[in-house]
Motif scaffolding. Structure first.
Motif, mmCIF file in Angstrom:
data_model
loop_
_atom_site.group_PDB
_atom_site.id
_atom_site.type_symbol
_atom_site.label_atom_id
_atom_site.label_comp_id
_atom_site.label_asym_id
_atom_site.label_seq_id
_atom_site.Cartn_x
_atom_site.Cartn_y
_atom_site.Cartn_z
ATOM 1 N N LYS A 71 22.359 36.562 26.570
ATOM 2 C CA LYS A 71 22.548 37.666 27.594
ATOM 3 C C LYS A 71 21.264 38.092 27.897
ATOM 4 C CE LYS A 71 22.051 41.756 26.274
ATOM 5 N NZ LYS A 71 22.205 43.141 26.026
ATOM 6 N N SER A 72 20.275 38.017 27.142
ATOM 7 C CA SER A 72 18.762 38.621 27.735
ATOM 8 C C SER A 72 18.213 37.359 28.636
ATOM 9 C CB SER A 72 17.908 38.550 26.378
ATOM 10 O OG SER A 72 18.397 39.290 25.409
ATOM 11 N N ILE A 73 18.548 36.169 28.089
ATOM 12 C CA ILE A 73 17.824 34.921 29.232
ATOM 13 C C ILE A 73 18.678 34.611 30.428
ATOM 14 C CG2 ILE A 73 16.732 33.755 27.087
ATOM 15 C CD1 ILE A 73 18.729 31.733 27.601
ATOM 16 N N GLY A 75 19.780 37.453 31.888
ATOM 17 C CA GLY A 75 19.233 38.857 32.589
ATOM 18 C C GLY A 75 18.216 39.203 32.900
ATOM 19 N N THR A 76 17.620 40.098 32.070
ATOM 20 C CA THR A 76 16.324 40.558 32.523
ATOM 21 C C THR A 76 15.163 39.531 32.008
ATOM 22 O OG1 THR A 76 16.612 41.957 30.639
ATOM 23 C CG2 THR A 76 16.609 43.137 32.570
ATOM 24 N N MET A 77 15.369 38.804 30.940
ATOM 25 C CA MET A 77 14.393 37.816 30.245
ATOM 26 C C MET A 77 14.352 36.571 31.177
ATOM 27 S SD MET A 77 12.803 39.655 28.120
ATOM 28 C CE MET A 77 13.436 41.305 28.712
ATOM 29 N N LYS A 78 15.045 36.415 32.014
ATOM 30 C CA LYS A 78 15.203 34.984 32.667
ATOM 31 C C LYS A 78 13.892 34.776 33.422
ATOM 32 C CE LYS A 78 18.306 31.983 35.503
ATOM 33 N NZ LYS A 78 19.653 31.982 36.095
ATOM 34 N N GLU A 79 13.311 35.880 34.177
ATOM 35 C CA GLU A 79 12.053 35.617 35.055
ATOM 36 C C GLU A 79 11.116 34.827 34.306
ATOM 37 O OE1 GLU A 79 10.107 39.159 36.146
ATOM 38 O OE2 GLU A 79 11.449 40.197 35.481
ATOM 39 N N TYR A 80 10.929 35.124 32.842
ATOM 40 C CA TYR A 80 9.818 34.683 32.090
ATOM 41 C C TYR A 80 9.492 33.130 31.779
ATOM 42 C CZ TYR A 80 9.421 39.829 31.819
ATOM 43 O OH TYR A 80 9.522 41.217 32.194
ATOM 44 N N PHE A 81 10.718 32.780 31.938
ATOM 45 C CA PHE A 81 10.582 31.166 31.445
ATOM 46 C C PHE A 81 9.716 30.508 32.545
ATOM 47 C CE2 PHE A 81 14.763 31.993 29.479
ATOM 48 C CZ PHE A 81 14.477 31.334 28.334
ATOM 49 N N SER A 113 6.305 30.824 27.195
ATOM 50 C CA SER A 113 7.126 31.788 28.162
ATOM 51 C C SER A 113 7.220 33.183 27.477
ATOM 52 C CB SER A 113 8.641 31.167 28.434
ATOM 53 O OG SER A 113 8.445 29.947 28.839
ATOM 54 N N CYS A 114 7.401 33.325 26.131
ATOM 55 C CA CYS A 114 7.910 34.903 25.624
ATOM 56 C C CYS A 114 6.656 35.292 24.828
ATOM 57 C CB CYS A 114 8.720 34.677 24.857
ATOM 58 S SG CYS A 114 10.310 33.460 25.534
ATOM 59 N N SER A 115 5.658 34.654 24.371
ATOM 60 C CA SER A 115 4.830 35.235 23.302
ATOM 61 C C SER A 115 4.072 36.119 23.715
ATOM 62 C CB SER A 115 4.050 34.191 22.746
ATOM 63 O OG SER A 115 3.199 33.357 23.533
ATOM 64 N N THR A 116 3.736 36.345 25.156
ATOM 65 C CA THR A 116 3.089 37.438 25.624
ATOM 66 C C THR A 116 3.480 38.826 25.022
ATOM 67 O OG1 THR A 116 4.053 36.964 27.655
ATOM 68 C CG2 THR A 116 1.573 36.620 27.504
ATOM 69 N N CYS A 117 4.923 38.805 25.130
ATOM 70 C CA CYS A 117 5.530 40.065 24.806
ATOM 71 C C CYS A 117 6.061 40.155 23.311
ATOM 72 C CB CYS A 117 6.795 40.671 25.745
ATOM 73 S SG CYS A 117 5.949 40.892 27.324
ATOM 74 N N HIS A 118 6.665 38.813 22.946
ATOM 75 C CA HIS A 118 7.293 38.879 21.732
ATOM 76 C C HIS A 118 6.862 38.104 20.500
ATOM 77 C CE1 HIS A 118 10.364 41.001 23.797
ATOM 78 N NE2 HIS A 118 10.723 39.811 24.805
ATOM 79 N N SER A 119 5.533 38.161 20.544
ATOM 80 C CA SER A 119 4.709 37.466 19.341
ATOM 81 C C SER A 119 4.577 38.500 18.153
ATOM 82 C CB SER A 119 3.274 37.263 19.739
ATOM 83 O OG SER A 119 2.402 38.602 19.802
ATOM 84 N N GLN A 123 5.380 42.093 19.799
ATOM 85 C CA GLN A 123 6.595 42.977 19.345
ATOM 86 C C GLN A 123 7.167 43.950 20.191
ATOM 87 O OE1 GLN A 123 7.649 44.308 15.446
ATOM 88 N NE2 GLN A 123 6.348 42.708 14.412
ATOM 89 N N VAL A 124 7.124 43.580 21.666
ATOM 90 C CA VAL A 124 7.535 44.615 22.746
ATOM 91 C C VAL A 124 9.052 44.768 22.528
ATOM 92 C CG1 VAL A 124 8.094 44.861 25.237
ATOM 93 C CG2 VAL A 124 5.848 44.003 24.594
ATOM 94 N N ALA A 125 9.528 45.872 22.757
ATOM 95 C CA ALA A 125 10.989 46.318 22.092
ATOM 96 C C ALA A 125 11.320 45.958 20.931
ATOM 97 C CB ALA A 125 11.917 45.715 23.206
ATOM 98 N N GLY A 126 10.156 45.767 19.843
ATOM 99 C CA GLY A 126 10.643 45.420 18.667
ATOM 100 C C GLY A 126 11.354 43.926 18.403
#
Ligand code: HEC
Length: 240
Positions: A71-73, A75-81, A113-119, A123-126
């Motif tokens: 769902k995330s990739i 939707g809103t997370m797609k642009e980060y790839f 692609s994702c670690s800037t926010c989800h390392s 932990q952006v948005a947990g």
């Protein structure tokens, strides 16, 4: 007491008129920004531009045929790839049942692609996307907003809107509109705060209730419009 016998907004001193006008305009701008924020947050969810019932349905009820990750990739997370290939590889991995032995390839993609926010630190948005165990949590069926997230959103939303509505209702009660109009607008505004939030819970409950969120938003828009425009009209346009 001046509130027992209101003389209307025309009768107040010029500095108060200007102050109240600015306050009303700022409240209006604040409302419009909130509205723009909703469009920006919910618009990209369903891969089609603009906000639709489908966006709302996925956000609250969930895209139940997908995992949270997909769902995330989509939707809103797609642009980060970094590139389309990374997105496609992740889609293929999920379609294959997201096996743990396929994760090292996906980890390479997520690390760029994702670690800037989800390392583990950010932990952006947990959310963490570093190890398979972190990601596994998002391989469950997407059921939309979690109850705890909805509670938190409802709480901040009600406490955020209440002071603004109070200020607007307060100003409006000193206008010279007929009592039944005042009663109607004030009661409607108070109910609108709750209707807006209640609609989210209904949309979480059943897929077909998604349009209610639009209705809820509309009641709040209407209440804001009435509480801002009616006093402005009395202040500057209405004849004595
Ligand atoms: C610029 C920061 C940023 C980047 C980069 C980013 N995300 Fe997110 N992510 C967020 C935010 C903010 C949220 C919470 C709001 C939302 O879901 O839109 C989130 C939420 C999520 C969620 C949780 C959704 C849910 O339903 O609970 C997942 C899964 C996720 N991101 C995966 C990814 C993946 C995979 C990537 C890389 C392709 C990525 N994110 C890149 C900021 C980011």
């Amino acid at each position: 007491m001046f509130w027992k016998d209101p003389k209307g907004l025309k009768s107040i001193p010029m500095y108060s008129k200007i102050g109240i006008t600015i306050l009303l305009i700022v409240a209006g701008v604040g409302y419009l920004l909130g509205f723009a924020n909703i469009i920006a947050t919910y618009g990209p969810i369903d891969e089609k531009p603009g906000m639709s019932i489908q966006d709302i349905r996925i956000a609250f009820y969930g895209a139940r045929e997908k995992t949270k990750l997909e769902k995330s990739i989509d939707g809103t997370m797609k642009e980060y790839f970094m590139d389309e290939a990374g997105y496609q590889a992740t889609k293929d991995w999920i379609a294959a049942g997201a096996p743990e032995n396929g994760f090292p390839r996906i980890k390479e993609i997520f690390d760029v692609s994702c670690s800037t926010c989800h390392s583990a630190d950010a932990q952006v948005a947990g959310v963490v996307t570093v190890e398979y165990e972190d990601v596994a949590e998002y391989l469950k069926q997407d059921t939309g907003k979690s109850v705890s997230r909805l509670i938190s959103l409802s709480h901040t939303h009600i406490h955020g809107t209440l002071p603004v509505m109070f200020a607007l209702i307060f100003i409006f009660s000193f206008t010279l509109y007929k009592n039944w109009i005042k009663t109607l607008v004030i009661a409607f505004s108070a109910v609108a705060i709750l209707a807006d939030v209640a609609a989210w819970w209904l949309a979480k409950l059943a897929a077909f209730l998604a349009p209610i969120v639009i209705l809820g938003g509309l009641t709040l828009a209407l209440a804001n419009a009435a509480l801002i425009l009616l006093p402005l009209y009395e202040l500057w346009i209405k004849k004595e």
